[in-house]
Design a protein around this motif. Structure first.
Motif, PDB file in Angstrom:
ATOM      1  N   TYR A 151      33.555  10.856  65.737  1.00 22.00           N
ATOM      2  CA  TYR A 151      33.807  11.518  64.147  1.00 22.00           C
ATOM      3  C   TYR A 151      34.779  12.741  64.515  1.00 22.00           C
ATOM      4  O   TYR A 151      35.790  13.258  63.545  1.00 22.00           O
ATOM      5  N   HIS A 152      34.284  13.180  65.472  1.00 24.24           N
ATOM      6  CA  HIS A 152      35.538  14.317  65.853  1.00 24.24           C
ATOM      7  C   HIS A 152      36.202  14.347  66.432  1.00 24.24           C
ATOM      8  O   HIS A 152      37.416  15.115  67.139  1.00 24.24           O
ATOM      9  N   VAL A 153      35.979  13.331  67.296  1.00 24.24           N
ATOM     10  CA  VAL A 153      37.446  12.876  69.195  1.00 24.24           C
ATOM     11  C   VAL A 153      37.514  11.656  68.390  1.00 24.24           C
ATOM     12  O   VAL A 153      36.855  11.046  69.232  1.00 24.24           O
ATOM     13  N   PRO A 154      38.652  11.725  68.222  1.00 21.19           N
ATOM     14  CA  PRO A 154      40.205  10.472  68.065  1.00 21.19           C
ATOM     15  C   PRO A 154      40.416   9.260  68.344  1.00 21.19           C
ATOM     16  O   PRO A 154      40.038   8.551  68.548  1.00 21.19           O
ATOM     17  N   LEU A 155      39.737   9.494  70.264  1.00 22.13           N
ATOM     18  CA  LEU A 155      40.379   8.657  70.608  1.00 22.13           C
ATOM     19  C   LEU A 155      39.894   7.073  71.158  1.00 22.13           C
ATOM     20  O   LEU A 155      38.881   7.682  70.439  1.00 22.13           O
TER      21      LEU A 155
END
Ligand code: NAI
Length: 319
Positions: A151-155
């Motif tokens: 949810y917080h690291v989009p890769l």
């Protein structure tokens, strides 16, 4: 209502990663069926998702244009696999990292699905050629590997089977963009994909430097968190080269001999065990004791930092 007209997505496995995918798809306005073999697990997951979405909304970090209640209304639990995947455009598999288990599940899905849906695995290390071997619908299969916490690291690394149709990659790429994730195409499968190969290169050299007594574990982490990591959140290692000279070719001219000289001195693969592991563990525990409470608190702090960084990155996008 929005929920009856929206495209449907199925999430299979409602653990840490399944819950994150469910929230991300709902943030993009997709109807989500969340399935797990454990009915209890689904109920608990829906509960956790509700709490997390409310907190995200309160802190202004909820993704998408819908409110938390609207997004929650898009997600429903399901205890029947056939029903969960019926009419969906995308199935995201998130069961434990076990090849036989995943192969069994994809064989099961292979018998249920039609020719349109994408079959996507969250696997971090299993190769598509192993996961999807022999499936009738192999052209519709790929790995979409998220990064924790998704949810917080989009890769998201998209990794095809040799027989995956280009349209499957294209559709999944577009879907990931639609839900605000940042997809990259891994053009040919390779062990570790790209992210873990880079991560393991770093971990390997970090370990060797500590093992050789060249730098303390705490200072090693500072080299990244107060040094390299700051610019890597905005530009990658290749663009760093480009900007640190008068363009890439000028960087290569200036630094190729130095890079090659240093790279030649890299040591063998560490054991990651024994006295060095003890030493690094103890050093880490000074800052973060390894009991569940301290670890959870530190993860929460990390996620808060990542949320604020995401906001900043949104504000500083180049034109
Ligand atoms: P987890 O253990 O938290 O969740 C797995 C869930 O799958 C559990 O709820 C379990 O009940 C369910 N399950 C087991 N067998 C099932 C079946 N046959 N059908 C349906 N559900 C079933 O695992 P986690 O961490 O969510 O990992 C899932 C996948 O995501 C793994 O392949 C992992 O490698 C990958 N991944 C994990 C990351 C992480 O940091 N945890 C990061 C990126 C990918």
């Amino acid at each position: 209502s929005a929920s009856s007209t929206a495209d449907g997505v199925a999430v299979v496995g409602s653990g840490l990663i399944g819950r994150s995918w469910a929230m991300l798809f709902a943030s993009g306005g997709f109807r989500v069926k969340l399935y797990d073999i454990e009915q209890q697990q689904v109920t608990g997951a829906l509960d956790t998702i509700r709490k997390e979405m409310k907190l995200l909304e309160q802190s202004g970090a909820l993704k998408g244009s819908l409110g938390a209640e609207e997004q929650l209304a898009l997600i429903s639990g399901c205890s029947d696999l056939r029903e969960a995947v019926e009419g969906t455009v995308h199935i995201q598999e998130c069961v434990p990292e076990n090849l036989e288990l995943k192969q069994q599940l994809f064989a099961q899905l292979d018998q249920i699905v039609d020719g349109n849906v994408v079959l996507s695995s969250s696997s971090s290390c299993l190769l598509p050629s192993k996961l999807f071997a022999g499936l009738v619908h192999v052209r519709q299969c790929l790995v979409a590997h998220p990064v924790n916490p998704p949810y917080h690291v989009p890769l998201v690394e998209l990794v095809p089977h040799p027989e995956t149709a280009p349209a499957t990659m294209d559709r999944t790429y577009a879907l990931m963009r639609q839900i605000g994730q940042s997809p990259v195409r891994i053009l040919k499968e390779v062990d570790g994909f790209a992210l873990n190969r880079l991560q393991y290169a770093l971990i390997g050299e970090a370990w060797r430097l500590v093992e050789a007594g060249i730098v303390s574990p705490g200072d090693l982490d500072l080299v990244m968190s107060d040094g390299l990591g700051l610019r890597y959140a905005f530009i990658g290692p290749l663009e760093t080269m480009h900007l640190n000279a008068e363009g890439m070719l000028s960087y290569c001219d200036r630094y190729r001999e130095g890079m090659k000289r240093v790279l030649k001195t890299f040591g063998p693969i560490p054991e990651f065990s024994g006295a060095v592991a003890e030493k690094v563990h103890q050093a880490m525990c000074v800052k973060v004791p390894d009991d569940p409470e301290h670890l959870a608190a530190r993860r929460e702090w990390r996620d808060g930092c990542l949320m604020r960084l995401a906001k900043l990155k949104g504000q500083v996008q180049p034109p």
